[in-house]
Design an enzyme around this catalytic site. Structure first.
Site, PDB file in Angstrom:
ATOM      1  N   LYS A 187      16.182 -46.331  73.577  1.00 39.59           N
ATOM      2  CA  LYS A 187      17.360 -47.496  73.048  1.00 39.59           C
ATOM      3  C   LYS A 187      17.667 -47.361  71.424  1.00 39.59           C
ATOM      4  O   LYS A 187      17.204 -48.376  71.408  1.00 39.59           O
ATOM      5  CB  LYS A 187      17.328 -48.794  74.064  1.00 39.59           C
ATOM      6  CG  LYS A 187      18.593 -49.063  73.635  1.00 39.59           C
ATOM      7  CD  LYS A 187      19.208 -50.715  73.889  1.00 39.59           C
ATOM      8  CE  LYS A 187      19.236 -50.996  72.617  1.00 39.59           C
ATOM      9  NZ  LYS A 187      19.984 -50.182  72.138  1.00 39.59           N
ATOM     10  N   GLY A 240      13.711 -54.154  64.324  1.00 37.42           N
ATOM     11  CA  GLY A 240      15.149 -54.594  64.154  1.00 37.42           C
ATOM     12  C   GLY A 240      15.026 -55.751  63.652  1.00 37.42           C
ATOM     13  O   GLY A 240      13.609 -56.031  62.833  1.00 37.42           O
ATOM     14  N   SER A 241      16.090 -56.437  63.824  1.00 34.63           N
ATOM     15  CA  SER A 241      15.762 -57.952  63.106  1.00 34.63           C
ATOM     16  C   SER A 241      14.509 -58.758  64.079  1.00 34.63           C
ATOM     17  O   SER A 241      14.425 -59.259  65.187  1.00 34.63           O
ATOM     18  CB  SER A 241      17.446 -58.662  63.462  1.00 34.63           C
ATOM     19  OG  SER A 241      17.299 -58.938  64.863  1.00 34.63           O
ATOM     20  N   GLY A 245      13.647 -59.485  67.582  1.00 32.63           N
ATOM     21  CA  GLY A 245      12.163 -59.559  67.936  1.00 32.63           C
ATOM     22  C   GLY A 245      11.533 -60.939  69.142  1.00 32.63           C
ATOM     23  O   GLY A 245      10.634 -61.482  69.753  1.00 32.63           O
ATOM     24  N   GLU A 263       8.369 -54.591  64.112  1.00 33.41           N
ATOM     25  CA  GLU A 263       8.463 -54.368  63.103  1.00 33.41           C
ATOM     26  C   GLU A 263       9.760 -54.375  62.490  1.00 33.41           C
ATOM     27  O   GLU A 263      11.143 -54.594  63.250  1.00 33.41           O
ATOM     28  CB  GLU A 263       8.497 -52.521  62.957  1.00 33.41           C
ATOM     29  CG  GLU A 263       7.791 -52.247  61.308  1.00 33.41           C
ATOM     30  CD  GLU A 263       9.002 -51.990  60.152  1.00 33.41           C
ATOM     31  OE1 GLU A 263       9.903 -53.342  59.607  1.00 33.41           O
ATOM     32  OE2 GLU A 263       9.585 -51.397  60.305  1.00 33.41           O
ATOM     33  N   CYS A 298      14.416 -52.055  55.673  1.00 35.58           N
ATOM     34  CA  CYS A 298      13.714 -52.624  55.952  1.00 35.58           C
ATOM     35  C   CYS A 298      11.802 -52.992  54.743  1.00 35.58           C
ATOM     36  O   CYS A 298      12.011 -54.167  54.816  1.00 35.58           O
ATOM     37  CB  CYS A 298      12.827 -52.575  56.939  1.00 35.58           C
ATOM     38  SG  CYS A 298      11.106 -51.357  57.046  1.00 35.58           S
ATOM     39  N   GLU A 397      17.396 -61.464  53.913  1.00 36.02           N
ATOM     40  CA  GLU A 397      16.620 -59.787  53.980  1.00 36.02           C
ATOM     41  C   GLU A 397      18.596 -60.086  53.678  1.00 36.02           C
ATOM     42  O   GLU A 397      18.813 -60.044  54.910  1.00 36.02           O
ATOM     43  CB  GLU A 397      16.784 -59.663  54.677  1.00 36.02           C
ATOM     44  CG  GLU A 397      16.090 -58.161  54.934  1.00 36.02           C
ATOM     45  CD  GLU A 397      15.923 -57.171  56.601  1.00 36.02           C
ATOM     46  OE1 GLU A 397      15.448 -57.871  57.552  1.00 36.02           O
ATOM     47  OE2 GLU A 397      14.817 -56.669  55.945  1.00 36.02           O
TER      48      GLU A 397
HETATM   49  P1  NAI Z   1      19.204 -55.837  65.527  1.00 39.14           P
HETATM   50  O1  NAI Z   1      17.707 -56.912  65.472  1.00 39.14           O
HETATM   51  O2  NAI Z   1      19.762 -56.521  66.525  1.00 39.14           O
HETATM   52  O3  NAI Z   1      18.591 -54.269  66.110  1.00 39.14           O
HETATM   53  C1  NAI Z   1      18.082 -53.523  66.624  1.00 39.14           C
HETATM   54  C2  NAI Z   1      17.958 -52.993  68.414  1.00 39.14           C
HETATM   55  O4  NAI Z   1      17.914 -54.601  68.682  1.00 39.14           O
HETATM   56  C3  NAI Z   1      19.020 -52.181  68.534  1.00 39.14           C
HETATM   57  O5  NAI Z   1      18.528 -51.200  69.403  1.00 39.14           O
HETATM   58  C4  NAI Z   1      20.046 -53.924  69.409  1.00 39.14           C
HETATM   59  O6  NAI Z   1      20.823 -52.715  69.945  1.00 39.14           O
HETATM   60  C5  NAI Z   1      18.685 -54.106  69.698  1.00 39.14           C
HETATM   61  N1  NAI Z   1      18.587 -55.423  70.118  1.00 39.14           N
HETATM   62  C6  NAI Z   1      20.155 -56.156  69.770  1.00 39.14           C
HETATM   63  N2  NAI Z   1      19.730 -56.963  70.652  1.00 39.14           N
HETATM   64  C7  NAI Z   1      18.801 -57.202  71.977  1.00 39.14           C
HETATM   65  C8  NAI Z   1      18.528 -58.465  72.374  1.00 39.14           C
HETATM   66  N3  NAI Z   1      18.770 -59.292  73.009  1.00 39.14           N
HETATM   67  N4  NAI Z   1      17.110 -57.283  73.814  1.00 39.14           N
HETATM   68  C9  NAI Z   1      16.622 -56.563  73.536  1.00 39.14           C
HETATM   69  N5  NAI Z   1      17.072 -55.515  71.958  1.00 39.14           N
HETATM   70  C10 NAI Z   1      18.332 -56.251  70.737  1.00 39.14           C
HETATM   71  O7  NAI Z   1      19.922 -55.821  64.421  1.00 39.14           O
HETATM   72  P2  NAI Z   1      21.077 -56.019  63.871  1.00 39.14           P
HETATM   73  O8  NAI Z   1      21.842 -57.165  64.878  1.00 39.14           O
HETATM   74  O9  NAI Z   1      21.684 -54.512  64.105  1.00 39.14           O
HETATM   75  O10 NAI Z   1      21.214 -56.312  62.158  1.00 39.14           O
HETATM   76  C11 NAI Z   1      20.972 -57.322  62.017  1.00 39.14           C
HETATM   77  C12 NAI Z   1      20.510 -57.539  60.790  1.00 39.14           C
HETATM   78  O11 NAI Z   1      18.233 -57.147  61.665  1.00 39.14           O
HETATM   79  C13 NAI Z   1      20.103 -56.752  59.472  1.00 39.14           C
HETATM   80  O12 NAI Z   1      20.926 -57.289  59.119  1.00 39.14           O
HETATM   81  C14 NAI Z   1      18.968 -56.602  59.562  1.00 39.14           C
HETATM   82  O13 NAI Z   1      18.137 -57.814  58.200  1.00 39.14           O
HETATM   83  C15 NAI Z   1      18.300 -56.911  59.819  1.00 39.14           C
HETATM   84  N6  NAI Z   1      17.558 -55.232  60.848  1.00 39.14           N
HETATM   85  C16 NAI Z   1      15.994 -54.741  60.356  1.00 39.14           C
HETATM   86  C17 NAI Z   1      15.566 -53.933  60.098  1.00 39.14           C
HETATM   87  C18 NAI Z   1      14.083 -53.158  60.066  1.00 39.14           C
HETATM   88  O14 NAI Z   1      14.733 -52.025  60.196  1.00 39.14           O
HETATM   89  N7  NAI Z   1      13.153 -53.758  60.284  1.00 39.14           N
HETATM   90  C19 NAI Z   1      16.374 -53.013  61.052  1.00 39.14           C
HETATM   91  C20 NAI Z   1      18.212 -53.394  61.381  1.00 39.14           C
HETATM   92  C21 NAI Z   1      18.247 -54.178  61.055  1.00 39.14           C
END
Ligand code: NAI
Ligand code: MG
Length: 493
Positions: A187, A240-241, A245, A263, A298, A397
């Protein structure tokens, strides 16, 4: 299969439907959502909006492929050949994929080529080669026993990836998952679905059987959450966030205790000791460490912890180095810094800057949005001085081009500052003293510690976090552990 013009002369054909069981199809609901390019805020495609029903179909296809052994029971040499062909196809389409990535999420096309595509190809290659070179074990038991320890795939792996390195992070998950015989439901983030769909198409062309790799595009709270709680998913590999997680851990607990690897983010320190190497070298690495990929990394070096004796001189040099990274059109090969991924993220980063100012941080350079007339989401490289450890910009972050500068007076203080956040993804130490370098590397709690460099990496070394930066490791042969379980077979002779 829907094809859209991306609005430029050399625009690639974009795939916009879900990829399930070897073919493209619309979402069961028929719904789509707009794919906006952060370059200019324009809609470049309408993407199938997968939800729980589509996740069910993808998991069923993945499960069927796993159960009948069409992939995991193939001879390892053949599986290696398929994954090698995929890496060759990605390499052959690298210009197109880099352009699509750049258009979709705003990174400079030159970086997409030099980093994302290069690393994706290397990752696919590395795990392809591992398929027929990793052996199982025989335990040292008594003379009348043969006990074997064999690795077996988990089954159906859900890879949920973010938008900052969409293709590369997908490869970090699916290359070891496929190499070990699993089926995958990928996804991609709603902000960056395009390259994942193209990758699935190339995987089919490479000879990956139907159902082994499925891509469900859609939103996190619907499609992502459905994967997290699905009883037919054996493991979730997530980047992701921290917020999401945690949700995935809850979902695993509430459903089938699926394995979860996380991660998450970081607040990685660049620690510059009094005897650090020449200022220009350090400054370039400090600027690159936070402004590369618009700071949407990240492991970004978002905190500069600098010995007071070196601070003023280093800050001047960092400001000079940041001038080489002005935001510009991501599709221009000369651009070194692109656009933030979406308007909501632009607002989040600008909100962090406003809070930092209110809390007393001093803007040394940058500090705001630029190129607004393009309709795109650009923020200048920003350096904040007079930051104290309690400020939000020192702890949270930002995920944007924002460097927080904190001075220190001795090395114990530097270590305390470095370890003073809940995160532990990466850190760097700059010193000419070999013993100090090693002692600091031991004292800093982080999954990666760089000495006299930043962001250097290779597919041969693991990547992942300590503390609330998550657990589990991407890359290297250690990643195989994330996608396999050990079976003991005890034979009485
Ligand atoms: P997010 O964690 O919401 O998105 C990452 C992935 O998780 C996307 O594919 C999203 O569709 C999916 N996701 C979102 N909600 C979910 C749920 N309830 N269940 C399962 N999957 C879900 O991150 P977002 O909102 O794009 O960014 C928010 C903050 O997260 C950023 O400002 C940054 O601080 C951090 N982040 C960290 C990353 C990293 O590389 N560790 C990458 C992206 C964001
Ligand atoms: Mg989110």
């Amino acid at each position: 299969m829907a094809e859209h013009d991306a609005g430029t002369d050399t625009a690639p054909a974009l795939r916009t439907d879900l990829f399930v069981d070897g073919g493209f199809r619309p979402a069961a609901s028929g719904r789509t959502f707009p794919c906006v390019s952060p370059r200019d805020g324009r809609v470049i495609a309408e993407i199938a909006e997968g939800d729980a029903a589509d996740v069910d179909a993808a998991v069923a296809a993945a499960r069927a492929a796993f159960e009948d052994g069409r992939w995991r029971h193939r001879h390892p040499r053949e599986r290696r050949a398929v994954l090698r062909r995929l890496s060759e196809l990605v390499e052959a389409h690298r210009e197109e994929l880099a352009r699509t990535e750049s258009l979709d999420m705003g990174k400079p096309v030159s970086d997409a080529l030099a980093v994302d595509l290069r690393v994706t190809v290397q990752t696919l290659d590395f795990f392809a080669e591992a398929v027929d070179k990793v052996y199982d074990q025989v335990a040292p038991t008594d003379a009348r026993t043969l006990a074997t320890i064999t690795r077996e795939p988990l089954g159906v792996v859900a890879a949920i990836v973010p938008w900052n390195f969409p293709l590369m992070l997908a490869a970090w998950k699916l290359a070891p998952a496929l190499a070990t015989g699993n089926s995958v439901v990928l996804k991609p983030a709603e902000q960056s679905p395009l390259t994942a769909l193209r990758l699935a198409e190339l995987a089919a062309e490479a000879g990956l059987p139907p159902g082994v790799l499925n891509v469900v595009t859609g939103f996190g709270p619907t499609a992502g959450a459905a994967l997290g709680r699905h009883p037919g998913v054996d493991a979730v590999a997530f980047t992701g966030s921290g917020e999401v997680g945690r949700l995935l851990l809850h979902s695993a607990a509430d459903s089938n205790l699926k394995r979860v690897a996380l991660e998450l983010g970081g607040k990685s320190p660049q620690i510059v000791l009094a005897d650090a190497p020449d200022t220009e070298t350090v400054a370039r690495a400090v600027a690159g460490g936070i402004f590369f990929n618009q700071g949407e990394v990240c492991s970004a070096g978002s905190r500069l912890l600098v010995h007071r004796s070196r601070k003023d001189e280093l800050l001047d040099a960092v400001v000079r180095a940041s001038e080489a990274m002005r935001p510009g059109d991501p599709l221009d090969p000369a651009t070194t810094m692109g656009a933030l991924v979406e308007r909501a993220h632009l607002d989040r980063v600008l909100g962090h800057l406003a809070t930092a100012r209110e809390e007393g941080a001093a803007v040394v350079t940058g500090g705001g949005r630029v190129l607004e007339e393009t309709g795109g989401f650009y923020v200048e490289p920003t350096v904040l001085d007079a930051v104290t450890p309690d400020m939000r910009v020192a702890r949270e972050e930002v995920f944007g081009p924002v460097l927080a500068v904190l001075p220190f007076d001795d090395e114990d203080e530097a270590v305390a500052l470095a370890n003073g956040t809940p995160y532990g993804l990466a850190a760097a130490v700059w010193t000419r003293d070999l013993s100090k370098a090693h002692l600091m590397a031991r004292a800093v709690r982080a999954g990666t510690v760089w000495i006299n460099c930043f962001d250097d990496s290779d597919v041969t070394v693991p990547f992942g976090g300590y503390g609330q930066s998550g657990f589990g490791r991407d890359k290297s042969l250690h990643a195989l552990d994330e996608y396999t379980q050990l079976k003991t077979t005890w034979i009485r002779l």
